[in-house]
Design a protein around this motif. Structure first.
Motif, short mmCIF file in Angstrom:
data_model
loop_
_atom_site.label_atom_id
_atom_site.label_comp_id
_atom_site.label_asym_id
_atom_site.label_seq_id
_atom_site.Cartn_x
_atom_site.Cartn_y
_atom_site.Cartn_z
N UNK A 289 0.86 -1.18 0.00
CA UNK A 289 0.00 0.00 0.00
C UNK A 289 0.89 1.23 0.00
N UNK A 290 0.75 2.06 -1.04
CA UNK A 290 1.57 3.26 -1.17
C UNK A 290 0.69 4.49 -0.96
N UNK A 291 1.05 5.27 0.05
CA UNK A 291 0.41 6.56 0.30
C UNK A 291 1.40 7.64 -0.15
N UNK A 292 0.92 8.69 -0.78
CA UNK A 292 1.80 9.68 -1.38
C UNK A 292 1.09 11.03 -1.44
N UNK A 293 1.86 12.07 -1.74
CA UNK A 293 1.29 13.40 -1.92
C UNK A 293 1.28 13.76 -3.40
N UNK A 294 0.57 14.84 -3.74
CA UNK A 294 0.42 15.17 -5.15
C UNK A 294 1.71 15.64 -5.81
N UNK A 295 2.76 15.90 -5.00
CA UNK A 295 4.04 16.22 -5.60
C UNK A 295 4.60 15.08 -6.42
N UNK A 296 4.13 13.84 -6.15
CA UNK A 296 4.58 12.67 -6.91
C UNK A 296 3.85 12.60 -8.24
N UNK A 297 2.53 12.57 -8.19
CA UNK A 297 1.74 12.39 -9.42
C UNK A 297 1.72 13.64 -10.29
N UNK A 298 2.01 14.81 -9.74
CA UNK A 298 2.00 16.03 -10.53
C UNK A 298 3.39 16.46 -10.98
N UNK A 299 4.40 15.62 -10.76
CA UNK A 299 5.72 15.90 -11.30
C UNK A 299 5.65 15.79 -12.82
N UNK A 300 6.13 16.81 -13.53
CA UNK A 300 6.02 16.83 -14.99
C UNK A 300 7.38 16.78 -15.65
N UNK A 301 7.39 16.18 -16.84
CA UNK A 301 8.62 16.18 -17.61
C UNK A 301 8.67 17.42 -18.49
N UNK A 302 9.65 17.48 -19.40
CA UNK A 302 9.83 18.66 -20.24
C UNK A 302 8.63 18.91 -21.15
N UNK A 303 7.87 17.85 -21.47
CA UNK A 303 6.70 18.01 -22.32
C UNK A 303 5.42 18.30 -21.55
N UNK A 304 5.53 18.40 -20.22
CA UNK A 304 4.37 18.67 -19.40
C UNK A 304 3.56 17.44 -19.03
N UNK A 324 13.03 -0.40 -2.75
CA UNK A 324 11.94 -0.26 -3.72
C UNK A 324 11.44 1.18 -3.78
N UNK A 325 11.24 1.77 -2.61
CA UNK A 325 10.73 3.14 -2.58
C UNK A 325 11.77 4.12 -3.10
N UNK A 326 13.04 3.88 -2.83
CA UNK A 326 14.10 4.75 -3.35
C UNK A 326 14.14 4.68 -4.88
N UNK A 327 13.95 3.49 -5.43
CA UNK A 327 13.92 3.35 -6.89
C UNK A 327 12.77 4.16 -7.48
N UNK A 328 11.62 4.13 -6.81
CA UNK A 328 10.48 4.90 -7.29
C UNK A 328 10.74 6.40 -7.16
N UNK A 329 11.36 6.81 -6.05
CA UNK A 329 11.68 8.24 -5.86
C UNK A 329 12.64 8.73 -6.94
N UNK A 330 13.66 7.95 -7.23
CA UNK A 330 14.61 8.34 -8.26
C UNK A 330 13.95 8.44 -9.63
N UNK A 331 12.96 7.60 -9.87
CA UNK A 331 12.24 7.67 -11.14
C UNK A 331 11.41 8.95 -11.23
N UNK A 332 10.83 9.37 -10.10
CA UNK A 332 10.08 10.63 -10.07
C UNK A 332 11.02 11.81 -10.38
N UNK A 333 12.18 11.82 -9.73
CA UNK A 333 13.16 12.89 -9.96
C UNK A 333 13.65 12.88 -11.40
N UNK A 334 13.91 11.68 -11.94
CA UNK A 334 14.37 11.57 -13.32
C UNK A 334 13.30 12.05 -14.29
#
Length: 352
Positions: A289-304, A324-334
């Protein structure tokens, strides 16, 4: 900027005064006294004042002054005012550089003190959660949108209560110190009420009263509460205007269990609307079960394009919850390919 890039930048700046004075010397010897490059020796102590200590700046200034005397004598500039003017220029810039280095050193010392206080505040506000609670593995991740910051307006907590493992993940409206203060208020209320209130609806009502009593103006807090009932292999959720948690089943399928009704965020409950209602979902061994804030799902790439959380759920297959969570965080940042525009907090519950 990464730590390595930052260190490389400091090395370049530290070598810059020496390189500049060497170049000026070579050019002056090559071009002769008629070009008038000698005053540019003062660039050495000027650049030294940008990064070095006042002692190093003074040392560079002395070297520049000696170099100025030597080149001035070689060019025969002391027969006129040009040599003395160049020396005065080097001495003046050196004095200014030393003064700037002293002031910068004091500011850096004050900043170091503030950062040490911030580290303590971080441990008090977002203290480490237990890595396990019964059969549950717990991992958290927090990425602040503010450079160099460790805390912000997002919040999370895990409490082992008499009613089960209780969790909160929330997002305070706004940014800055005011948001941090509100987050501290919500966390303090949750840590106390989680042990006292028999159900999540009562717990949410208590949080609502605390926020409404202490927070004035248009501030509010979106939050999702969860209660894991191990014996029933179920999780009870209650959503106050927050993004829906993601449930990863044992077969890898993904579900976003929707609440029966969407309640208003904490702090604006007096405006009416549907009262918060809890709902139960199956949460069995092998599921996450993953709980998160909108900063995760609203992270945008260069194309929006928003971050595709559901498509990246496969990253949570790592054996260890933290990895596992660190891998997901790095993907959000990338995916964002630039500093996040909003804080991003994630809390993962893995049923072993």
């Amino acid at each position: 900027m990464t730590t390595t890039e930052h260190q490389e930048g400091r090395v370049v700046l530290s070598l810059l005064p020496v390189v500049v004075m060497a170049v000026v010397t070579i050019v002056d010897l090559t071009a002769g006294p008629g070009v008038g490059f000698l005053p540019l020796v003062s660039l050495g102590p000027a650049f030294a004042g940008l990064i070095g200590t006042w002692r190093r700046t003074a040392l560079i200034g002395v070297v520049a002054l000696l170099l100025c005397v030597g080149l001035g004598a070689y060019d025969g500039l002391f027969d006129s005012r040009r040599g003395y003017t160049a020396m005065a220029s080097v001495a003046g810039v050196t004095a200014a550089g030393v003064a700037a280095a002293v002031m910068r050193g004091r500011r850096e010392a004050e900043l170091a003190s503030v950062r040490s206080i911030a580290e303590v505040a971080q441990r008090v506000l977002l203290r480490p959660v237990p890595r396990s609670a019964g059969p549950l593995q717990v991992a958290v991740s927090y990425t602040s949108a503010v450079a160099e910051a460790r805390i912000g307006g997002d919040l999370y907590e895990v409490v082992a209560s008499p009613y089960g493992v209780r969790v909160i993940v929330g997002d305070v409206q706004g940014k800055g110190l005011a948001a941090v203060e509100t987050a501290a208020l919500v966390l303090a209320a949750f840590r106390e009420a989680a042990h006292d209130e028999p159900d999540l609806a009562a717990l949410a009502a208590r949080l609502e009263r605390s926020v409404a009593r202490e927070v004035h103006g248009d501030k509010f807090v979106t939050a999702v509460l969860a209660e894991v009932r191990i014996e029933e292999q179920a999780a009870v959720l209650l959503n106050c205007g927050h993004p829906t948690p993601m449930l990863v089943r044992r077969d890898g399928s993904v579900d976003f269990p929707q609440p029966p009704s969407y309640a208003l965020p904490l702090g604006v409950g007096m405006l009416g609307g549907e009262p918060p209602r809890s709902y139960q979902v199956r949460f069995a061994p092998g599921e996450q079960l993953l709980l998160y804030t909108d900063g995760v799902t609203e992270a945008r790439d260069a194309d929006g394009t928003f971050f595709p959380l559901e498509e990246r759920a496969g990253l949570l297959k790592e054996p260890e919850a933290e990895a596992a969570l660190e891998a997901l965080r790095m993907e959000v940042v990338r995916h964002a390919s630039s500093p996040l525009h909003d804080d991003a907090a994630m809390l993962l519950l893995r049923y072993r």
